[in-house]
Write a protein that holds these residues in place. Structure first.
Motif, mmCIF file in Angstrom:
data_model
loop_
_atom_site.group_PDB
_atom_site.id
_atom_site.type_symbol
_atom_site.label_atom_id
_atom_site.label_comp_id
_atom_site.label_asym_id
_atom_site.label_seq_id
_atom_site.Cartn_x
_atom_site.Cartn_y
_atom_site.Cartn_z
ATOM 1 N N LYS A 1 4.198 14.857 -1.476
ATOM 2 C CA LYS A 1 5.532 14.456 -1.043
ATOM 3 C C LYS A 1 5.492 13.524 0.165
ATOM 4 O O LYS A 1 6.489 12.875 0.481
ATOM 5 C CB LYS A 1 6.363 15.698 -0.712
ATOM 6 N N ARG A 2 4.355 13.471 0.828
ATOM 7 C CA ARG A 2 4.224 12.588 1.988
ATOM 8 C C ARG A 2 4.025 11.121 1.581
ATOM 9 O O ARG A 2 4.035 10.239 2.437
ATOM 10 C CB ARG A 2 3.045 13.031 2.860
ATOM 11 N N VAL B 1 -3.750 8.359 -4.600
ATOM 12 C CA VAL B 1 -3.960 9.374 -3.567
ATOM 13 C C VAL B 1 -4.755 10.551 -4.118
ATOM 14 O O VAL B 1 -5.677 11.068 -3.470
ATOM 15 C CB VAL B 1 -2.599 9.853 -3.005
ATOM 16 N N LEU B 2 -4.429 10.981 -5.330
ATOM 17 C CA LEU B 2 -5.160 12.088 -5.957
ATOM 18 C C LEU B 2 -6.632 11.728 -6.158
ATOM 19 O O LEU B 2 -7.524 12.553 -5.937
ATOM 20 C CB LEU B 2 -4.519 12.448 -7.296
ATOM 21 N N ALA B 3 -6.897 10.494 -6.571
ATOM 22 C CA ALA B 3 -8.286 10.050 -6.738
ATOM 23 C C ALA B 3 -9.011 10.050 -5.395
ATOM 24 O O ALA B 3 -10.188 10.430 -5.306
ATOM 25 C CB ALA B 3 -8.318 8.664 -7.370
ATOM 26 N N GLY B 4 -8.300 9.631 -4.347
ATOM 27 C CA GLY B 4 -8.903 9.644 -3.014
ATOM 28 C C GLY B 4 -9.239 11.051 -2.549
ATOM 29 O O GLY B 4 -10.296 11.284 -1.949
ATOM 30 N N TRP B 5 -8.354 11.995 -2.821
ATOM 31 C CA TRP B 5 -8.633 13.391 -2.453
ATOM 32 C C TRP B 5 -9.787 13.963 -3.269
ATOM 33 O O TRP B 5 -10.599 14.730 -2.765
ATOM 34 C CB TRP B 5 -7.388 14.239 -2.684
ATOM 35 N N ALA B 6 -9.836 13.611 -4.553
ATOM 36 C CA ALA B 6 -10.847 14.186 -5.441
ATOM 37 C C ALA B 6 -12.259 13.802 -5.013
ATOM 38 O O ALA B 6 -13.193 14.607 -5.157
ATOM 39 C CB ALA B 6 -10.592 13.726 -6.880
ATOM 40 N N THR C 1 0.803 -1.214 0.000
ATOM 41 C CA THR C 1 0.000 0.000 0.000
ATOM 42 C C THR C 1 0.833 1.260 0.000
ATOM 43 O O THR C 1 0.333 2.341 0.283
ATOM 44 C CB THR C 1 -0.906 0.004 1.239
ATOM 45 N N GLY C 2 2.096 1.165 -0.293
ATOM 46 C CA GLY C 2 2.916 2.364 -0.399
ATOM 47 C C GLY C 2 3.610 2.759 0.862
ATOM 48 O O GLY C 2 4.249 3.792 0.925
ATOM 49 N N LEU C 3 3.504 1.947 1.913
ATOM 50 C CA LEU C 3 4.228 2.249 3.142
ATOM 51 C C LEU C 3 5.639 1.704 3.036
ATOM 52 O O LEU C 3 5.898 0.694 2.400
ATOM 53 C CB LEU C 3 3.525 1.607 4.343
#
Length: 535
Positions: A314-315, A324-329, A8-10
């Motif tokens: 950057k995080r 992440v962008l889709a999640g924010w949108a 998951t990107g961690l």
């Protein structure tokens, strides 16, 4: 089973999971079996609680040393260093557990390790728990218990999955239907009751979004699973992908001091000291408002605000940017189009009753369940390398809160998180049954509670700030007064030192001035020792 942090990107994953033969034996038999240590040689293993034949896991009490002598105080709180305080004394009324001065005590022990059953009962009753658990052996990992579960607990059954969505949706439909039917003549109390039902039912839907974020609701259809999770999470206004990454980090660092995700990490004495030193008056006022009032039961609103990470990519790892962008949108578009549509169709009153109040009810359940499951005066947060043990933090550091069964059904068993923490691939519709399976074998090591006024009152009025030194929670006022007193003492000492230095300098200057005056009085150029000629 389930996903790893790397998926998951961690950047980090959980601790390694060594195998234990006794776990397979326990899975094959309903009778409890003692934990065996093939790599540890000890002369005698002492059970923590009860008879060894009745104990599902045998524990080396305090690493083979004499058990802690702990007395339950009934009067004023006994802090470390107080007159008359016995090493290892705890105060049941305030919830503060005082660390023992003994140097041979297991550094990973919980705050009630070494208590007998009577004292555990006293503390559980005073704190508002049904029972408080002891500690597992060091090195026991969640995988130990994950392997113990029968395979049927991991089966993804379409019938149960459909019911998990249908039941909350039906409850929400009933609430909205009644509001629509009564319309303008609906009494205020009925509007609030419908809003409470809608918000509680939505918490059940959010639990399904949570399952999708953990890759266990539709594991065979990952894209459909992600789309379902994103849609179900939209009304909460949480960004799906970044919430998923934060939660995965939480799972990998459960109850780890300084590393656990901000939504689950306690407010600490060090943070309080920093704000007191920096003079952040308004920040302290806000902290006090949230930590010491019933607003604490809605604290997840702060977690929601921080879940967007300041829209700073950057995080995150580069490969997760688009997700992440889709999640924010999602929530941004919901606020931009959905909220205006609700206002236009139903007006301000309809928006308040049909969305805002249910949203607050959802946050009540989100905040309260998270707080109750991870906060207790005997459950420590420890830093890595300072007594932190992943297995103990998971099994002994999670409180299971019992609720009325109809409420548990509406919440999709969101209160039974422990089985899913030890077995990440276990679906929520098997969580309650899996917890019963664990309870038969690990009861002495589990902490349980019911949702009660006493428990919530203790959380709000007593368990406010985590003291890293005492490894328990204390009232904010007590810690702040102590910090301000310490700071005043330090400043007074520094002022005294500065005054002494100034006095020494003044004395030295005066002495030099006197010496210069005497020399000039004797005549002649200073320092020559010559006597001037008489006229």
């Amino acid at each position: 089973m389930g996903s790893t942090a790397a998926d998951t990107g961690l950047s980090g994953a959980g601790p390694p999971s060594p195998g234990h033969d006794w776990a397979q034996q326990a899975a094959a038999s309903a009778a409890p079996v003692p934990l065996q240590y093939p790599s540890v040689s000890v002369p005698q293993i002492q059970p923590l609680h009860g008879d060894p034949d009745q104990d599902p896991v045998s524990l080396l009490a305090n690493n083979g040393h004499t058990p802690l002598r702990v007395a339950a105080a009934t009067g004023t709180q006994l802090n470390r260093g107080d007159s008359g305080a016995t090493a290892g004394t705890a105060d049941a009324s305030s919830g503060a557990v005082v660390e023992s001065d003994l140097t041979d005590v297991d550094p990973g022990a919980t705050g009630v390790d070494g208590f007998d059953d009577t004292r555990k009962f006293v503390f559980a009753d005073e704190w508002g728990f049904m029972r408080v658990g002891g500690n597992l052996p060091e090195g026991t990992t969640p995988a130990t218990f994950s392997d113990m579960f029968p395979e049927r607990f991991f089966a993804v059954e379409p019938r149960h999955a459909a019911a998990a969505i249908a039941v909350p949706l039906a409850a929400m439909a009933a609430g909205y239907g009644w509001l629509w039917y009564m319309h303008s003549i609906c009494p205020a109390w009925q509007q609030l009751a419908c809003a409470a039902l809608i918000g509680t039912a939505y918490m059940g839907l959010f639990k399904i979004a949570h399952e999708c974020a953990c890759f266990r609701f539709l594991p065979e259809s990952p894209r459909l699973q992600d789309a379902l999770g994103l849609v179900l999470m939209l009304p909460s206004l949480y960004p799906f992908t970044s919430w998923r990454l934060h939660y995965m980090h939480h799972l990998a660092h459960l109850n780890m001091l300084w590393e656990d995700t901000f939504g689950w990490h306690p407010y600490t004495k060090l943070q309080l000291a920093t704000e007191v030193l920096l003079g952040g008056r308004w920040r302290l006022v806000l902290r006090r408002l949230v930590l010491t009032t019933p607003l604490k039961l809605f604290a997840s609103i702060g977690h929601w605000l921080r879940s967007f990470d300041g829209l700073d990519l950057k995080r995150f790892h580069q490969e997760t940017y688009w997700a992440v962008l889709a999640g924010w949108a999602g929530p941004i578009l919901f606020v931009g189009f959905g909220v205006p549509a609700i206002l236009k169709a139903f007006g301000v009153s309809g928006f308040l009753t049909g969305y805002l109040v249910p949203w607050l009810v959802f946050h009540f359940w989100m905040s309260t369940l998270s707080m109750l499951q991870h906060t207790a005066p005997h459950i420590p947060f420890r830093a890595e390398g300072e007594g932190y043990d992943y297995g103990r933090a998971t099994v002994c550091g999670t409180v299971t809160v019992r609720l009325p069964r109809p409420l548990e059904l509406l919440l999709n068993d969101a209160n039974y998180t422990l089985p899913q923490l030890v077995a990440p691939g276990l679906p929520s519709f098997h969580a309650r049954e899996a917890y019963g399976y664990m309870r038969e074998r690990l009861l002495p090591y589990l902490t349980e509670a019911t949702l009660s006024v006493k428990l919530l009152t203790n959380h709000i009025t007593k368990w406010q700030v985590y003291d890293e030194e005492r490894q328990t929670y204390l009232p904010m006022d007590e810690l702040q007064q102590g910090l301000e007193s310490d700071i005043a003492t330090i400043l007074a000492e520094e002022e005294k030192v500065e005054m002494e230095k100034a006095a020494v300098v003044a004395a030295s200057t005066a002495k030099l001035g006197s010496a210069a005056g005497v020399t000039e009085g004797n005549g002649g150029p200073a320092g020559t020792g010559e006597t001037p000629a008489l006229a």
